[in-house]
Design a protein around this motif. Structure first.
Motif, PDB file in Angstrom:
ATOM      1  N   ALA A  71       0.819  -1.202   0.000  1.00  0.00           N
ATOM      2  CA  ALA A  71       0.000   0.000   0.000  1.00  0.00           C
ATOM      3  C   ALA A  71       0.859   1.261   0.000  1.00  0.00           C
ATOM      4  N   LEU A  72       2.091   1.141   0.485  1.00  0.00           N
ATOM      5  CA  LEU A  72       2.983   2.306   0.558  1.00  0.00           C
ATOM      6  C   LEU A  72       3.987   2.326  -0.576  1.00  0.00           C
ATOM      7  N   ALA A  73       3.876   1.369  -1.515  1.00  0.00           N
ATOM      8  CA  ALA A  73       4.891   1.264  -2.568  1.00  0.00           C
ATOM      9  C   ALA A  73       5.133   2.630  -3.185  1.00  0.00           C
ATOM     10  N   LYS A  74       6.266   3.195  -2.871  1.00  0.00           N
ATOM     11  CA  LYS A  74       6.563   4.546  -3.285  1.00  0.00           C
ATOM     12  C   LYS A  74       8.052   4.601  -3.526  1.00  0.00           C
ATOM     13  N   ASP A  75       8.462   5.308  -4.566  1.00  0.00           N
ATOM     14  CA  ASP A  75       9.891   5.414  -4.817  1.00  0.00           C
ATOM     15  C   ASP A  75      10.518   6.413  -3.855  1.00  0.00           C
ATOM     16  N   VAL A  76      11.739   6.137  -3.477  1.00  0.00           N
ATOM     17  CA  VAL A  76      12.495   7.013  -2.587  1.00  0.00           C
ATOM     18  C   VAL A  76      13.840   7.285  -3.250  1.00  0.00           C
ATOM     19  N   ILE A  77      14.296   8.530  -3.160  1.00  0.00           N
ATOM     20  CA  ILE A  77      15.616   8.866  -3.707  1.00  0.00           C
ATOM     21  C   ILE A  77      16.487   9.397  -2.575  1.00  0.00           C
ATOM     22  N   ILE A  78      17.659   8.799  -2.410  1.00  0.00           N
ATOM     23  CA  ILE A  78      18.621   9.307  -1.436  1.00  0.00           C
ATOM     24  C   ILE A  78      19.639  10.173  -2.169  1.00  0.00           C
ATOM     25  N   HIS A  79      19.816  11.408  -1.693  1.00  0.00           N
ATOM     26  CA  HIS A  79      20.886  12.263  -2.211  1.00  0.00           C
ATOM     27  C   HIS A  79      22.105  12.074  -1.315  1.00  0.00           C
ATOM     28  N   ALA A  80      23.141  11.435  -1.855  1.00  0.00           N
ATOM     29  CA  ALA A  80      24.345  11.112  -1.080  1.00  0.00           C
ATOM     30  C   ALA A  80      25.457  12.107  -1.396  1.00  0.00           C
ATOM     31  N   GLY A  81      25.912  12.835  -0.380  1.00  0.00           N
ATOM     32  CA  GLY A  81      27.016  13.784  -0.585  1.00  0.00           C
ATOM     33  C   GLY A  81      28.292  13.066  -0.988  1.00  0.00           C
ATOM     34  N   GLN A  82      28.634  12.029  -0.221  1.00  0.00           N
ATOM     35  CA  GLN A  82      29.760  11.153  -0.553  1.00  0.00           C
ATOM     36  C   GLN A  82      29.202   9.739  -0.565  1.00  0.00           C
ATOM     37  N   LEU A  83      29.639   8.934  -1.525  1.00  0.00           N
ATOM     38  CA  LEU A  83      29.179   7.548  -1.571  1.00  0.00           C
ATOM     39  C   LEU A  83      30.363   6.582  -1.592  1.00  0.00           C
ATOM     40  N   ILE A  84      30.388   5.701  -0.578  1.00  0.00           N
ATOM     41  CA  ILE A  84      31.306   4.556  -0.583  1.00  0.00           C
ATOM     42  C   ILE A  84      30.405   3.367  -0.874  1.00  0.00           C
ATOM     43  N   ASP A  85      30.541   2.774  -2.077  1.00  0.00           N
ATOM     44  CA  ASP A  85      29.499   1.825  -2.505  1.00  0.00           C
ATOM     45  C   ASP A  85      29.746   0.368  -2.108  1.00  0.00           C
ATOM     46  N   GLY A  86      30.900   0.098  -1.466  1.00  0.00           N
ATOM     47  CA  GLY A  86      31.169  -1.274  -1.021  1.00  0.00           C
ATOM     48  C   GLY A  86      31.875  -2.116  -2.068  1.00  0.00           C
ATOM     49  N   VAL A  87      32.022  -1.570  -3.267  1.00  0.00           N
ATOM     50  CA  VAL A  87      32.717  -2.285  -4.342  1.00  0.00           C
ATOM     51  C   VAL A  87      34.036  -1.585  -4.648  1.00  0.00           C
ATOM     52  N   SER A  88      33.925  -0.277  -4.919  1.00  0.00           N
ATOM     53  CA  SER A  88      35.065   0.504  -5.381  1.00  0.00           C
ATOM     54  C   SER A  88      35.908   0.991  -4.199  1.00  0.00           C
ATOM     55  N   ARG A  89      37.213   1.204  -4.454  1.00  0.00           N
ATOM     56  CA  ARG A  89      38.076   1.778  -3.416  1.00  0.00           C
ATOM     57  C   ARG A  89      38.005   3.306  -3.460  1.00  0.00           C
ATOM     58  N   THR A  90      37.310   3.856  -4.468  1.00  0.00           N
ATOM     59  CA  THR A  90      37.193   5.315  -4.545  1.00  0.00           C
ATOM     60  C   THR A  90      35.771   5.774  -4.187  1.00  0.00           C
TER      61      THR A  90
END
Ligand SMILES: [Zn+2]
Length: 440
Positions: free
Chosen positions: A28-47
């Protein structure tokens, strides 16, 4: 940190009683959410990437795109002043255990598995609020820990996603035998549930664990530190017992974690094919070569070493008799050996032995890893993609990539410049649901 959430009418509904029924039916709440990330460490890349938008639909990440985007009908979570990371993973916790108050032997005879389970509910919450959205529980009475896992998965208990080993398996008188030091007449089922002597018993125990609903098997090829009368340097399980466990578990699609301090047990367990060595305190360069060749993970658990040394020096009543000397021997070598393993190129995953120290302080392990000489980004990768790979669910957890669960955390400062930021995680989302915001 700024992480205010801009919501429309959905937010008004959330504050009303009506929201309870809506939350119970997420569709019933299915709604898109967008996170604005100032810095992102994605868990894959070293940068690190700057100014990135993460689009979330229901419980999954849909896309990760440059710049701060908006979309009609989607809520925006503003983390533009924060560093955003994947939900952290602790690959070595004991949610049913808490050392640190009173005599452990007295606790053992005055507390039941029900006490442990009810306390575990609180420890699961603390762990999640600390930013750990997934854990591998490597030792706790099987029916209790499986029940806790099911309750979290059903949404009835707030906690991290759990992969559980149940009762640890090992020989009579070893680290998995909790009756050592007691009159045999006192023994309770949970003290001896994990005792295996010989390959036949090992096979049967693994099958019974699988039937009971565990996800992986934990064995104790060497003696332990916090247990009575067993030598951490000695290999106390036979090769045949380890082999029987590994073959049976792998046939049932379960991984095997091996608690091993001494080099002989580390080397043999790795050769036989366990998936991870836990602690690995007295491993050496030969061990690291063997582990690297076999692709065996090391889970170093530095907080555990640090904590048992503090107990031995300041609160000896927290340790069982004869344990303090073992603690003082193991603590100091663990960090140096973790760094040696890192230099040798051994695969490493983050794990803390939560329960030896107070639950919820898991983030301290990062500080100890960095103190040991491991770069901050590698310590973070240990707790994200590497731990997800060890658990065997890298398609769901451990990274901020399309298709993964929206398990996302944020810190106000950048952990790459101050690793202690990971002890002050300010924002936690699990499966698209915010569980902590602005530190609350
Ligand atoms: Zn442990």
């Amino acid at each position: 940190m700024t992480n205010s959430i801009k919501r429309g009418s959905a937010m008004i509904a959330l504050s009303a009683g009506l929201a309870i029924s809506l939350l119970a039916a997420p569709a019933a709440l299915a709604k898109d959410v967008i996170i604005h990330a100032g810095q992102l460490i994605d868990g894959v890349s070293r940068t690190t990437r700057s100014n990135v938008s993460i689009l979330i639909h229901d419980d999954r990440i849909v896309s990760v795109t440059p710049g701060f985007t908006e979309q009609a009908g989607a809520d925006v979570i503003d983390l533009s002043k924060s560093t955003v990371l994947p939900g952290l993973i602790d690959a070595h916790v004991h949610l049913l255990l808490q050392l640190g108050s009173g005599s452990p032997m007295l606790n053992q005879v005055t507390r039941t598995a029900y006490d442990e389970l009810l306390d575990g509910i609180g420890y699961a919450r603390k762990t999640l609020f600390a930013g750990f959205t997934s854990v591998r529980d490597v030792g706790g009475y099987t029916p209790a820990i499986v029940a806790l896992k099911k309750a979290v998965a059903a949404g009835n208990v707030t906690g991290p996603r759990m992969w559980v080993a149940g009762s640890i398996l090992g020989p009579t008188g070893g680290h998995a035998d909790f009756s050592t030091g007691f009159d045999e007449a006192l023994s309770k089922p949970e003290w001896t549930d994990g005792i295996i002597d010989g390959p036949e018993e090992a096979i049967k125990a693994v099958r019974a664990h699988h039937r009971a609903g565990v996800d992986l098997i934990k064995i104790v090829p060497s003696g332990g530190v916090a247990s009575v009368g067993d030598d951490p340097h000695a290999q106390l399980m036979t090769d045949a017992e380890i082999k029987a466990v590994v073959e049976t578990a792998h046939t049932l699609h379960m991984k095997v974690a091996a608690h091993a301090h001494g080099a002989v047990a580390v080397d043999h367990a790795s050769q036989i094919g366990v998936d991870s060595i836990e602690h690995g305190s007295f491993a050496n360069d030969v061990s690291y070569k063997i582990m690297k060749t076999n692709g065996t993970y090391l889970v170093p658990t530095l907080i555990a070493g640090d904590t048992v040394v503090q107990y031995a020096k300041m609160h000896p009543e927290i340790l069982k008799p004869s344990v303090a000397a073992k603690a003082l021997a193991v603590g100091p070598v663990m960090s140096q050996n973790a760094f040696n393993a890192y230099k040798a190129g051994v695969k490493m995953a983050f794990g803390t032995d939560a329960g030896v120290y107070p639950h919820g302080q898991n983030g301290r392990e990062f500080e100890l890893l960095v103190k040991a000489g491991i770069p901050a980004i590698d310590a973070i990768l240990m707790a994200t993609s590497a731990a997800a790979d060890l658990i065997g669910d890298a398609d769901d957890i451990g990274t901020i990539q399309p298709g993964r669960y929206a398990d996302i955390i944020a810190t106000s400062g950048n952990p790459l410049t101050d690793i202690t930021e990971l002890q002050r995680v300010a924002f936690v989302m699990k499966g698209g649901q915010i569980v902590k915001q602005a530190g609350q």
